[in-house]
Every structure is written in structure tokens, then in C-alpha cells.
Design an enzyme around this catalytic site. Structure first.
Site, PDB file in Angstrom:
ATOM      1  N   ASP A   1      91.026  33.306  -5.561  1.00  0.00           N
ATOM      2  CA  ASP A   1      89.510  32.433  -5.529  1.00  0.00           C
ATOM      3  C   ASP A   1      90.796  31.696  -7.403  1.00  0.00           C
ATOM      4  O   ASP A   1      90.859  32.284  -7.990  1.00  0.00           O
ATOM      5  CB  ASP A   1      88.335  33.315  -6.560  1.00  0.00           C
ATOM      6  CG  ASP A   1      87.495  34.083  -5.472  1.00  0.00           C
ATOM      7  OD1 ASP A   1      87.824  33.474  -4.421  1.00  0.00           O
ATOM      8  OD2 ASP A   1      87.338  35.221  -4.906  1.00  0.00           O
ATOM      9  N   MET A   2      89.891  30.382  -7.999  1.00  0.00           N
ATOM     10  CA  MET A   2      89.719  29.889  -9.077  1.00  0.00           C
ATOM     11  C   MET A   2      90.269  30.911  -9.861  1.00  0.00           C
ATOM     12  O   MET A   2      90.879  30.654 -10.889  1.00  0.00           O
ATOM     13  CB  MET A   2      89.099  28.648  -8.941  1.00  0.00           C
ATOM     14  CG  MET A   2      89.352  27.895 -10.467  1.00  0.00           C
ATOM     15  SD  MET A   2      88.157  26.680 -10.792  1.00  0.00           S
ATOM     16  CE  MET A   2      89.188  25.330 -12.206  1.00  0.00           C
TER      17      MET A   2
END
Length: 226
Positions: free
Chosen positions: A54-55
Site C-alpha cells: 500500500d502507498m
């Protein structure tokens, strides 16, 4: 683009350290073209994506340097032959134990609120093992070790929130109060272990969580350092 930290590089693969706040692959729009794969390809033009974080998550990411290695590593992830471990700081005090506990809850896309995910009996099987490392009693939080047995989108974040222990700083699944407890998502990919597709050697890489040595335990502490 800031330079990347390479934990390992050889003719077939790369192990990189992704900072929090950086996409793994380009997103939609000109403002989302800076990402891990773009930065890697500036230095290693043959770098190919194998898996993603995930970012908001930091930590170890594996990339291939040729199509054969990309396929082999992709197959290893799909067959659950890659060991992945994470560390997180979560809301609430979880029980300390030397034994692993299991969250077994299927996940499905929450279509009206994409890209969010949700637990649903019609979803894909999803399993996460967890073990509490230490309780942070002043912050009413717990430092935990996590091992996803499957690789669903947002799996760790949704699973922990589902048992009442959302990850601190989680802007998607935590309450506003829990979001405010940390300046970032307190989730880091700490371990990757796998068999090298070309050499057949066992490979194991470890990255210390950038917040683990800054976890404050004093009586005046109210927030977690990044």
C-alpha cells in the site's frame, strides 16, 4: 525523485526499501507518476514489478530484472512460498503471548467506497497471523508482529480493524482519534524470505521498522513518533 535504498541487487532481482507515502506503481493522473517502479527503472531499466505494498506502508519490496524471474517470483507468491512479515502499532492493548493468533475473515471490494475493502462471506479467503510484541500502556496501543498467509488488498489493515485494533495513523479504516495518534500508517514490511529462482539459494532480508526504536513509553507520551 529521491534515490532508492537497495537492500540487495543481483542480475535477476532487487530487494528495495519503499518509504511510506510512495506508490508502488503509477496511478491515474500526472501527480501520481512518481512511484517505486519509476524510481527503480531510472537506476535499473530492466526492473519489473512482482508484488506491491500500500502507498502508506513502508518496507521491503521485491522486483525482478527479467521476465523469467518475474514469472517465477509471481508463482512463488501465489503458492505462498514467500515468507512475509510486518510490524505495526495498533490501537488498544492486545494480549501478550508466545503463540500466534489467527484472523480468518474473507475480504471483498467495498464497491461503493473503492478502493476500500470489507469483510464479507462472499469474499476471497483471507488469513492473517498476529502476535503481540509489547504493550504500550501509556498510549493504550500494542506493537505487533503480523504474518499474512494470503495477499489481499488492505488485508492487514482491514483484519486488525475488524477485531477492534486498527493500525495507528490508518486514514482508511481507523477512527479519527486513532488516525491522529500517529503521523503516518504505523505498518512496515520487515521480512521477505524466498528461494532465489536462478541460484535456488534461500534468501532472507530484514528491515527494521522505522518506528520501532522510537516507540515512546514514558508517562508523558501521548503520540507515536514516525
Amino acid at each position: 525523485m529521491a534515490p532508492l535504498h537497495a537492500i540487495h541487487e543481483d542480475p535477476d532481482l532487487l530487494v528495495l526499501e519503499k518509504p511510506a507515502g510512495l506508490l508502488c506503481v503509477p496511478g491515474r493522473g500526472a501527480d501520481k507518476q512518481d512511484c517505486l517502479s519509476a524510481r527503480a527503472q531510472q537506476r535499473w531499466p530492466d526492473a519489473l514489478v512482482v508484488h506491491r505494498l500500500d502507498m502508506a506502508t513502508s518496507g521491503l519490496v521485491l522486483m525482478a530484472r527479467n521476465l523469467a524471474t518475474q514469472r517465477a517470483l509471481g508463482d512463488a507468491f501465489a503458492a505462498r512460498q514467500v515468507e512475509k512479515r510486518y510490524e505495526a502499532v495498533v490501537d488498544g492493548l492486545m494480549p501478550l503471548s508466545d503463540e500466534w493468533a489467527l484472523i480468518d475473515a474473507p475480504l471483498i471490494a467495498d464497491w461503493p467506497r473503492r478502493p476500500l475493502q470489507k469483510i464479507d462471506a462472499a469474499g476471497k479467503p483471507s488469513q492473517t497471523r498476529w502476535r503481540a510484541l509489547r504493550q504500550l500502556t501509556q498510549q493504550q496501543a500494542t506493537h505487533v508482529l503480523l504474518e499474512p498467509l494470503t495477499g489481499r488488498s488492505h488485508q492487514l489493515r482491514v483484519h486488525l480493524a475488524s477485531i477492534g485494533h486498527a493500525i495507528l495513523g490508518d486514514a482508511l479504516y481507523a477512527s479519527e482519534a486513532v488516525q491522529a495518534c500517529a503521523p503516518r500508517l504505523m505498518l512496515h514490511a520487515t521480512v521477505l524470505a524466498f528461494t532465489h529462482p536462478a541460484t535456488l539459494q534461500g534468501m532472507r532480508f530484514v528491515s527494521e521498522a522505522p518506528f520501532s526504536w522510537r516507540l515512546t513509553v514514558g508517562p508523558a507520551a501521548s503520540r507515536i513518533s514516525p
